[in-house]
Scaffold this motif. Structure first.
Motif, PDB file in Angstrom:
ATOM      1  N   ALA A   1      -9.938   6.018   2.794  1.00  0.00           N
ATOM      2  CA  ALA A   1      -8.270   5.826   2.782  1.00  0.00           C
ATOM      3  C   ALA A   1      -7.455   7.011   2.999  1.00  0.00           C
ATOM      4  O   ALA A   1      -6.591   6.915   3.742  1.00  0.00           O
ATOM      5  N   LYS A   2      -7.814   7.933   2.150  1.00  0.00           N
ATOM      6  CA  LYS A   2      -7.171   9.134   1.916  1.00  0.00           C
ATOM      7  C   LYS A   2      -7.130   9.962   3.104  1.00  0.00           C
ATOM      8  O   LYS A   2      -6.188  10.785   3.689  1.00  0.00           O
ATOM      9  N   MET A   3      -8.553   9.803   3.907  1.00  0.00           N
ATOM     10  CA  MET A   3      -8.802  10.875   5.158  1.00  0.00           C
ATOM     11  C   MET A   3      -7.996  10.356   6.365  1.00  0.00           C
ATOM     12  O   MET A   3      -7.385  11.013   6.922  1.00  0.00           O
TER      13      MET A   3
ATOM     14  N   GLY B   1      -2.169   8.928   9.564  1.00  0.00           N
ATOM     15  CA  GLY B   1      -2.346   7.460   9.525  1.00  0.00           C
ATOM     16  C   GLY B   1      -1.521   6.889   8.277  1.00  0.00           C
ATOM     17  O   GLY B   1      -1.010   7.479   7.472  1.00  0.00           O
ATOM     18  N   THR B   2      -1.134   5.384   8.451  1.00  0.00           N
ATOM     19  CA  THR B   2      -0.328   4.909   7.627  1.00  0.00           C
ATOM     20  C   THR B   2      -1.269   4.384   6.500  1.00  0.00           C
ATOM     21  O   THR B   2      -2.462   4.315   6.605  1.00  0.00           O
ATOM     22  N   PRO B   3      -0.757   3.959   5.113  1.00  0.00           N
ATOM     23  CA  PRO B   3      -1.774   3.395   4.025  1.00  0.00           C
ATOM     24  C   PRO B   3      -2.664   2.230   4.506  1.00  0.00           C
ATOM     25  O   PRO B   3      -3.616   2.067   4.197  1.00  0.00           O
ATOM     26  N   GLU B   4      -1.801   1.394   5.560  1.00  0.00           N
ATOM     27  CA  GLU B   4      -2.607   0.324   5.815  1.00  0.00           C
ATOM     28  C   GLU B   4      -3.786   0.800   7.012  1.00  0.00           C
ATOM     29  O   GLU B   4      -4.798  -0.096   6.695  1.00  0.00           O
ATOM     30  N   GLN B   5      -3.591   1.795   7.799  1.00  0.00           N
ATOM     31  CA  GLN B   5      -4.512   2.333   8.583  1.00  0.00           C
ATOM     32  C   GLN B   5      -5.649   2.686   7.561  1.00  0.00           C
ATOM     33  O   GLN B   5      -7.108   2.836   7.865  1.00  0.00           O
TER      34      GLN B   5
ATOM     35  N   PRO C   1       0.747  -1.442  -0.023  1.00  0.00           N
ATOM     36  CA  PRO C   1       0.127  -0.030   0.048  1.00  0.00           C
ATOM     37  C   PRO C   1       0.711   1.317   0.081  1.00  0.00           C
ATOM     38  O   PRO C   1       0.406   2.311  -0.576  1.00  0.00           O
ATOM     39  N   SER C   2       2.045   1.146   0.635  1.00  0.00           N
ATOM     40  CA  SER C   2       2.900   2.396   0.813  1.00  0.00           C
ATOM     41  C   SER C   2       3.494   2.906  -0.810  1.00  0.00           C
ATOM     42  O   SER C   2       3.930   3.859  -1.125  1.00  0.00           O
ATOM     43  N   SER C   3       3.324   1.973  -1.816  1.00  0.00           N
ATOM     44  CA  SER C   3       3.685   2.161  -3.247  1.00  0.00           C
ATOM     45  C   SER C   3       2.911   3.295  -3.923  1.00  0.00           C
ATOM     46  O   SER C   3       3.332   3.637  -4.818  1.00  0.00           O
ATOM     47  N   GLY C   4       1.754   3.555  -3.398  1.00  0.00           N
ATOM     48  CA  GLY C   4       0.957   4.613  -4.012  1.00  0.00           C
ATOM     49  C   GLY C   4      -0.491   4.074  -3.859  1.00  0.00           C
ATOM     50  O   GLY C   4      -1.124   3.046  -3.671  1.00  0.00           O
ATOM     51  N   ASP C   5      -1.219   5.289  -4.731  1.00  0.00           N
ATOM     52  CA  ASP C   5      -2.723   5.191  -4.657  1.00  0.00           C
ATOM     53  C   ASP C   5      -3.244   3.987  -5.653  1.00  0.00           C
ATOM     54  O   ASP C   5      -4.153   3.215  -5.323  1.00  0.00           O
TER      55      ASP C   5
ATOM     56  N   VAL D   1      -3.530   0.873  -3.269  1.00  0.00           N
ATOM     57  CA  VAL D   1      -4.569   0.849  -2.509  1.00  0.00           C
ATOM     58  C   VAL D   1      -6.065   0.703  -3.235  1.00  0.00           C
ATOM     59  O   VAL D   1      -7.032   0.098  -2.614  1.00  0.00           O
ATOM     60  N   GLU D   2      -5.945   1.240  -4.611  1.00  0.00           N
ATOM     61  CA  GLU D   2      -7.233   1.130  -4.947  1.00  0.00           C
ATOM     62  C   GLU D   2      -7.662  -0.197  -5.637  1.00  0.00           C
ATOM     63  O   GLU D   2      -8.708  -0.861  -5.695  1.00  0.00           O
ATOM     64  N   ARG D   3      -6.393  -0.922  -5.956  1.00  0.00           N
ATOM     65  CA  ARG D   3      -6.843  -2.367  -6.345  1.00  0.00           C
ATOM     66  C   ARG D   3      -7.069  -3.047  -5.117  1.00  0.00           C
ATOM     67  O   ARG D   3      -7.881  -4.240  -5.214  1.00  0.00           O
ATOM     68  N   ILE D   4      -6.508  -3.085  -4.112  1.00  0.00           N
ATOM     69  CA  ILE D   4      -6.891  -3.670  -2.860  1.00  0.00           C
ATOM     70  C   ILE D   4      -8.426  -3.570  -2.499  1.00  0.00           C
ATOM     71  O   ILE D   4      -9.186  -4.466  -2.350  1.00  0.00           O
ATOM     72  N   LEU D   5      -8.711  -2.201  -2.544  1.00  0.00           N
ATOM     73  CA  LEU D   5     -10.055  -1.847  -2.136  1.00  0.00           C
ATOM     74  C   LEU D   5     -11.012  -2.294  -3.136  1.00  0.00           C
ATOM     75  O   LEU D   5     -12.223  -2.733  -2.783  1.00  0.00           O
ATOM     76  N   SER D   6     -10.777  -2.391  -4.371  1.00  0.00           N
ATOM     77  CA  SER D   6     -11.671  -2.982  -5.515  1.00  0.00           C
ATOM     78  C   SER D   6     -12.016  -4.312  -5.123  1.00  0.00           C
ATOM     79  O   SER D   6     -13.148  -4.875  -5.568  1.00  0.00           O
TER      80      SER D   6
END
Length: 769
Positions: free
Chosen positions: A374-376, A382-386, A339-343, A346-351
């Motif tokens: 996630a951005k909030m 917070g971290t990307p994982e949070q 997730p720290s590699s970028g949005d 994160v979008e792939r994980i959430l999708s």
């Protein structure tokens, strides 16, 4: 054993070949005049029924509900009542056959209607299993959420599954806890937390002399120190014993524990065994046991917990969490990219999560609000994982997760019938027969889904667990399963000394495993009633008086005595159909009518006095019941209901075999309104075997109701008849029944619903959000 019918009164279909020449006047009118009109006429319409007005098949169809009631009364022998001459059996068979064919012809001319189900909230069992399949987190919703409402005997009926403010609060709390367990992005507490479970405090329970059990919620993944409290000591020459820790049925760790005296001068009756293990977050069942420990067999019952003569297990304590380098497998599957590699990651994980959670393909519009969550979290430090954890929390309170939503091409048009989509069919299958909802939502083709349904049936593992299908059939959500809703019938330790949570759980497990075995092994439906085997552990075997079964684990046991046969010999059924301190032939007879024969009696008339059951009551229970139903109005129902219940009187209020009730010998004979007699449970089973077609219809209707999440309507009758025909052609096997249900019209199709000013488009407002 397959189906067999021995009385022609139950086989009107044998006359189908000659029905074309039958008429109302030749086949219906004579029976009405000889046996019915004397009581049911225009002047004295007993029970509100006047049969003089019926003169044709069209009249039958115009009053179909009334005629279904008439057919039921005649088929069961309840009518004509005692004292009125009974028609010859061939006349009754022709009468029933004419009416049934009249119904069949009318149904055949009606356009097939699959019905529809409103947006259906996940019940507690479905919620727990969906969370497990989706995230790999064990969450027991039954411990946190209020009980689900029931309809048509089930707690998965769409129209009664509402959301209250209290439940919504529970959903919010659960979503936070589950998301934290799944992602594990929250920091561990600064200091370890200790939780103790002790027999003395009743926070742990003893399964047998060598095993205790405790339910513990592990809040964080991590290392934990587990301490096992072992009071007492054995003789100086006693050998060490293997001490094992189990989680959710799987052994996590074992080590040798010393049992002989410590060698100190003073008596030291207590020792502690300690182990340090990784535990995954979630609600877990832990067991601690001495394995292969024969020493207790050398002691008397009073010596087992004498600290000077034995060492035994008394408590389990958890201390933690402590940091660990181990990453849970479920976290690896969820965070399949960094997730720290970028949005984009994160979008792939959430999708992917949303597609599985919503049980359908998702759009950018579905994922966009999740990305904002996630951005909030990241904007607030917070971290990307949070951020993913917060988005997952929002996902778990979305209507698209909490409700099973299906879409109609024309939702307000009741004439618009269409197949449910592949994804929606996969979801239906996943909640009925048991393949993973995550794979079901992938949109697999229908042929593959049907194959999965057959595989799941062979595996004998309904997705929502054994209880979801067993409960409706056996009403196990009564005293055996739900204390909160069953206090009027719940036995208590003071009233029934052997009653307790361990026995209650054993009763329920026996029936669940029995059901699962019938499905997995594809047994004939008749074995529900006739099986000469069951599943027991030591506690339940002792309760039944069966020797040779010891320990807490369940196993298949062949029954070599006539005292236990099928489900009507199982303590779960016998307990839910009794009062706390005594049996009830009325309740047991009603149970057989409702759950075996599918012919529930009508509600009792108002102001019926209760049975005299006080200290001043005299005579046996049977004698008092016979006096109680002396009223002819009561006798019309109780003659059949009580007779069936008397056949089970050899079992006491919690299912133990007996031959006497206090000072009175048990009379377990019965005489049905038809004149048929039987003796005891064996005789009752033999009578029910002659009515297996009624049982098959009852089971089919209940399982179809459960699979659809709605009550059956008149237009479903043709579906039920076709399922029964196909199942009978294949030998009446259980897996065939499951397969026919998932291939049926109402399971694979749906229609729109006409919108009224009062109801509006039910469920559509949820689907549009």
């Amino acid at each position: 054993m397959g189906f067999r019918l021995t009385r022609s009164i139950f086989v009107p279909f044998l006359f189908a070949a000659t029905l074309s020449g039958q008429t109302f006047q030749s086949d219906i009118r004579p029976v009405l005049e000889d046996s019915c009109i004397a009581c049911h006429n225009g002047d004295s319409a007993s029970g509100g029924l006047n049969v003089e007005k019926y003169n044709s098949a069209d009249d039958i169809l115009a009053s179909r509900e009334q005629w279904e009631h008439i057919v039921h009364k005649i088929r069961t022998g309840e009518m004509p009542p005692r004292g009125i001459p009974r028609p010859a059996e061939d006349a009754v068979a022709k009468f029933l056959g004419f009416v049934e064919q009249t119904f069949e012809k009318a149904d055949a001319n009606v356009k097939p209607d699959p019905g529809r189900v409103t947006a259906r909230r996940l019940n507690r069992v479905e919620y727990s299993n969906t969370i497990r399949d989706l995230l790999g987190v064990t969450f027991r919703a039954q411990n946190d959420f209020p009980s689900d409402d029931s309809g048509h005997g089930f707690d998965n009926i769409a129209d009664v599954l509402t959301i209250s403010p209290v439940l919504m609060e529970k959903y919010m709390d659960a979503a936070e806890r589950i998301a934290s367990s799944a992602i594990g992005a929250d920091p561990l507490p600064e200091k370890p937390i200790e939780a103790e479970y002790h027999l003395k405090h009743k926070t742990a329970r003893r399964l047998d002399v060598s095993m205790i059990e405790a339910q513990h919620r592990v809040e964080w993944d991590g290392e934990y120190i587990i301490r096992i409290g072992l009071p007492g000591e054995r003789p100086k020459d006693a050998a060490a014993v293997e001490l094992a820790l189990f989680m959710d049925g799987e052994k996590l760790h074992s080590q040798m524990a010393e049992t002989k005296p410590s060698g100190l001068v003073y008596f030291d009756p207590y020792s502690v065994e300690e182990m340090r293990l990784f535990l995954p977050a979630g609600d877990h069942t832990f067991r601690v046991a001495f394995l292969n420990d024969d020493f207790p067999n050398t002691l008397g019952e009073k010596e087992l917990y004498d600290r000077e003569k034995n060492k035994y297990i008394e408590s389990i304590t958890f201390e933690g969490p402590y940091p660990t380098d181990r990453e849970p497998e479920r976290r690896k599957q969820i965070l399949f990219c960094d997730p720290s590699s970028g949005d984009a990651c994160v979008e792939r994980i959430l999708s992917k999560l949303a597609r599985r959670a919503y049980r359908r393909p998702v759009t950018k519009e579905d994922v966009a609000p999740l990305m904002r969550f996630a951005k909030m979290a990241q904007d607030e430090g917070g971290t990307p994982e949070q951020g993913i954890q917060l988005a997952l929390q929002a996902m778990l309170v979305s209507p698209h997760f909490l409700f099973r939503i299906e879409h109609d091409a024309d939702p307000t048009n009741p004439e618009q019938v269409h197949r449910v989509s592949d994804v929606e069919l996969a979801s239906r299958l996943s909640y009925f027969v048991g393949f993973d909802a995550r794979r079901g939502a992938s949109g697999a083709g229908r042929a593959r889904q049907a194959a999965r349904a057959r595989y799941a049936a062979r595996a004998g593992r309904p997705h929502v667990g054994r209880r979801a299908l067993v409960d409706p059939r056996l009403d196990l959500r009564g005293p055996v399963a739900r204390d909160a809703q069953s206090r009027p019938r719940q036995p208590g330790p003071g009233k029934v000394p052997t009653w307790g949570p361990e026995l209650k759980e054993a009763m329920r497990t026996e029936t669940e495993m029995f059901f699962e075995s019938l499905l997995r092994e594809n047994r004939p439906l008749s074995e529900f009633l006739t099986a000469k085997y069951t599943f027991l552990n030591g506690r339940l075997a002792k309760h039944y008086g069966i020797e040779g079964v010891t320990g807490p684990e369940f196993r298949r046991v062949e029954l070599n005595t006539p005292e236990r046969t099928g489900i009507l010999g199982q303590a779960s059924v016998l307990t839910v159909s009794s009062y706390p301190t005594r049996t009830s032939p009325v309740i047991r007879g009603k149970y057989v009518l409702e759950n075996i024969l599918g012919t529930p009696p009508p509600p009792p008339p108002a102001n019926v006095p209760a049975l005299d059951d006080g200290p001043q009551a005299t005579g046996s229970l049977r004698e008092r019941l016979e006096q109680h139903r002396a009223n002819p109005v009561c006798a019309s129902c109780h003659d059949r209901m009580d007779a069936l219940g008397f056949g089970l009187e050899n079992y006491d209020a919690i299912g133990r075999w007996r031959t006497e009730d206090g000072d009175y010998p048990i009379d377990s004979s019965g005489t049905l309104p038809s004149g048929e007699t039987f003796e005891g449970p064996q005789g009752l089973t033999a009578v029910l075997e002659t009515q297996m077609t009624d049982f098959a219809r009852c089971l089919t209707e209940k399982m179809l109701t459960y699979s659809l999440g709605r009550g059956l309507e008149r237009y479903d009758r043709r579906t039920v008849d076709q399922i029964l025909k196909n199942v009978a052609a294949d030998g009446n096997h259980f897996q065939t029944l499951v397969h026919e249900i998932v291939e049926s019209l109402p399971f694979t199709m749906r229609r729109g619903e006409e919108v009224s000013e009062q109801t509006g488009p039910r469920g559509q407002e949820i689907a549009s959000k």
